[in-house]
Design a protein around this motif. Structure first.
Motif, PDB file in Angstrom:
ATOM      1  N   UNK A   1      61.839  74.918  10.263  1.00  0.00           N
ATOM      2  CA  UNK A   1      61.578  74.770   8.831  1.00  0.00           C
ATOM      3  C   UNK A   1      60.804  75.967   8.314  1.00  0.00           C
ATOM      4  N   UNK A   2      61.390  76.627   7.322  1.00  0.00           N
ATOM      5  CA  UNK A   2      60.716  77.740   6.650  1.00  0.00           C
ATOM      6  C   UNK A   2      60.158  77.216   5.328  1.00  0.00           C
ATOM      7  N   UNK A   3      59.208  77.945   4.721  1.00  0.00           N
ATOM      8  CA  UNK A   3      58.719  77.506   3.407  1.00  0.00           C
ATOM      9  C   UNK A   3      59.858  77.473   2.382  1.00  0.00           C
ATOM     10  N   UNK A   4      59.703  76.628   1.380  1.00  0.00           N
ATOM     11  CA  UNK A   4      60.706  76.529   0.312  1.00  0.00           C
ATOM     12  C   UNK A   4      60.753  77.835  -0.476  1.00  0.00           C
TER      13      UNK A   4
ATOM     14  N   UNK B   1      63.759  76.608   3.411  1.00  0.00           N
ATOM     15  CA  UNK B   1      63.951  75.323   4.090  1.00  0.00           C
ATOM     16  C   UNK B   1      64.393  75.441   5.532  1.00  0.00           C
TER      17      UNK B   1
ATOM     18  N   UNK C   1      58.002  82.630   9.627  1.00  0.00           N
ATOM     19  CA  UNK C   1      57.286  81.438  10.070  1.00  0.00           C
ATOM     20  C   UNK C   1      56.620  81.787  11.394  1.00  0.00           C
TER      21      UNK C   1
ATOM     22  N   UNK D   1      53.513  80.305   7.147  1.00  0.00           N
ATOM     23  CA  UNK D   1      54.777  80.899   6.680  1.00  0.00           C
ATOM     24  C   UNK D   1      54.646  81.560   5.325  1.00  0.00           C
TER      25      UNK D   1
ATOM     26  N   UNK E   1      51.553  80.161   3.193  1.00  0.00           N
ATOM     27  CA  UNK E   1      51.619  78.704   3.224  1.00  0.00           C
ATOM     28  C   UNK E   1      51.371  78.175   4.635  1.00  0.00           C
TER      29      UNK E   1
ATOM     30  N   UNK F   1      52.032  74.721   7.172  1.00  0.00           N
ATOM     31  CA  UNK F   1      52.817  73.492   7.298  1.00  0.00           C
ATOM     32  C   UNK F   1      51.893  72.361   7.737  1.00  0.00           C
TER      33      UNK F   1
END
Lengths: 44, 349
Positions: free
Chosen positions: B206-209, B212, B269, B286, B340, B342
């Protein structure tokens, strides 16, 4: 005989299209376990 | 070694220091680095150099005054206070060699694995000449090293670092990424370099929006080499890149269609696994941004840190060792590059 050939051609075409679509599809995502949060304080 | 221009007033002799930067490579990153250095007023004059007249033409349209455009070989005549090397793969090593010999503080964006390893072999030379050289100042490697150094502060001990990236900057970056999937990938695993086949080891990350979730694969990336330089005691370091099945299939062939002048939104990430207060803990950091924009911001900020003597080492090193990660990321967030974290269940995704 022609009807049989056409039906066979349609089946082969459909299978080829389905295969091509599936080749490009990525695995599905079931659910997320959290979320991203922006960091604004870097402790300086 | 600042150039002095003497201005004689009626009574006083005023010394005016003009800071000059040489940006080698007028691609997506080089042009944006020049724009950012001009916008922040960190340098007085910029010379942007390339061997491609088309790229120089595009760059000159994007840049305003205080910029000299030079159609000249990459590694010659480096008369500047700081040299930024953002040229395509295969031209960076020679440029770094020359800048070290001329004792110019240097910032190398650096992308390809083989060339990064070759550049790091010049460490002793840079140390002897006392020249600061920042290696890997792009999105990844670059920002990924700073994120790892920042994440380290959240843990007592780190056992593993896993970097993954998605997206490309300009055409030169896209070519490096295209080839990365067909070459061997190197990761650090239990005190030795672990070689894996590029395009293997699929993992959903999962990467930041808005990026995704993406499928990521082993690839020939420079991140593990640079991260091992920063964290020699960490037992496992790996790097993966996001790719589709078509990317993996076509990686073994030449690029069939020319790449975009600049890729869309990408992301990096960085996952750190270690311990805090005796408990197993994972930290996932990320950034989602256009890779060329992020790489240019990181490079421009590194130049500013170098000119303002905010770097911790005066020889060849990576960003993770050179800068204070909190200060660097704080400055970067002021330039709209948002970091960011997670937050979720504390299990490996």
């Amino acid at each position: 005989m022609n009807k049989l050939r056409r039906a066979l051609a349609a089946i082969i075409t459909a299978a080829a299209v389905a295969g091509a679509v599936r080749f490009n599809q990525e695995p599905g995502v079931e659910k997320r376990t959290g979320g991203w949060k922006k960091i604004s304080n870097f402790g300086i | 070694m600042l150039k002095k221009e003497q201005v004689v007033g009626k009574k006083f002799l005023i010394l005016v220091f003009r800071v000059r930067a040489l940006v080698i490579g007028a691609g997506a990153v080089g042009t944006k680095v020049s724009q950012q250095l001009l916008a922040s007023n960190s340098v007085d004059q910029i010379t942007i150099r390339d061997i491609s007249p088309e790229k120089l033409g595009t760059a000159s349209k994007a840049l305003s005054g205080r910029v000299t455009v030079e159609h000249f070989p990459f590694s010659q005549n480096m008369d500047a206070d700081v040299v930024v090397i953002a040229s395509p793969r295969g031209t960076q090593l020679e440029a770094v060699k020359n800048s070290i010999r001329l004792r110019r503080p240097t910032v190398v964006v650096s992308d390809g694995l083989v060339e990064t390893v070759s550049i790091l072999k010049l460490e002793e030379e840079a140390f002897n000449f006392k020249v600061p050289v920042a290696v890997g100042t792009g999105f990844a490697p670059g920002l990924s090293c700073v994120l790892a150094a920042y994440g380290k502060r959240m843990l007592d001990e780190i056992d593993e670092i896993h970097v993954s990236k998605m997206g490309t900057g300009g055409p030169a970056c896209a070519l490096v990424h295209h080839r990365a999937l067909s070459r061997s990938s190197y990761g650090w695993r239990e005190n030795r370099w672990d070689r894996r086949l590029g395009g293997s080891g699929r993992e959903l990350l999962w990467f930041p929006e808005p990026v995704g979730p993406q499928d990521c694969y082993n690839a020939s990336l420079a991140d593990p080499i640079l991260l091992h330089h920063v964290f020699p005691k960490v037992s496992r370091i790996s790097a993966k890149m996001a790719a589709t099945r078509r990317d993996r299939f076509t990686a073994f062939f030449p690029m069939l269609t020319p790449p975009h002048s600049e890729g869309g939104v990408g992301a990096i990430r960085v996952e750190l696994r270690g311990r805090k207060n005796g408990v197993q803990e994972n930290i996932v950091l990320g950034v989602a941004e256009r890779p060329a924009v992020a790489a240019a911001s990181v490079t421009a900020l590194t130049v500013e840190f170098l000119l303002n003597k905010k770097i911790k080492t005066n020889y060849m090193s990576t960003l993770g060792l050179m800068v204070d990660p909190s200060e660097f990321l704080s400055e970067l967030s002021k330039r709209s590059i948002d970091l960011q974290i997670f937050e979720g269940e504390k299990t490996t995704i």
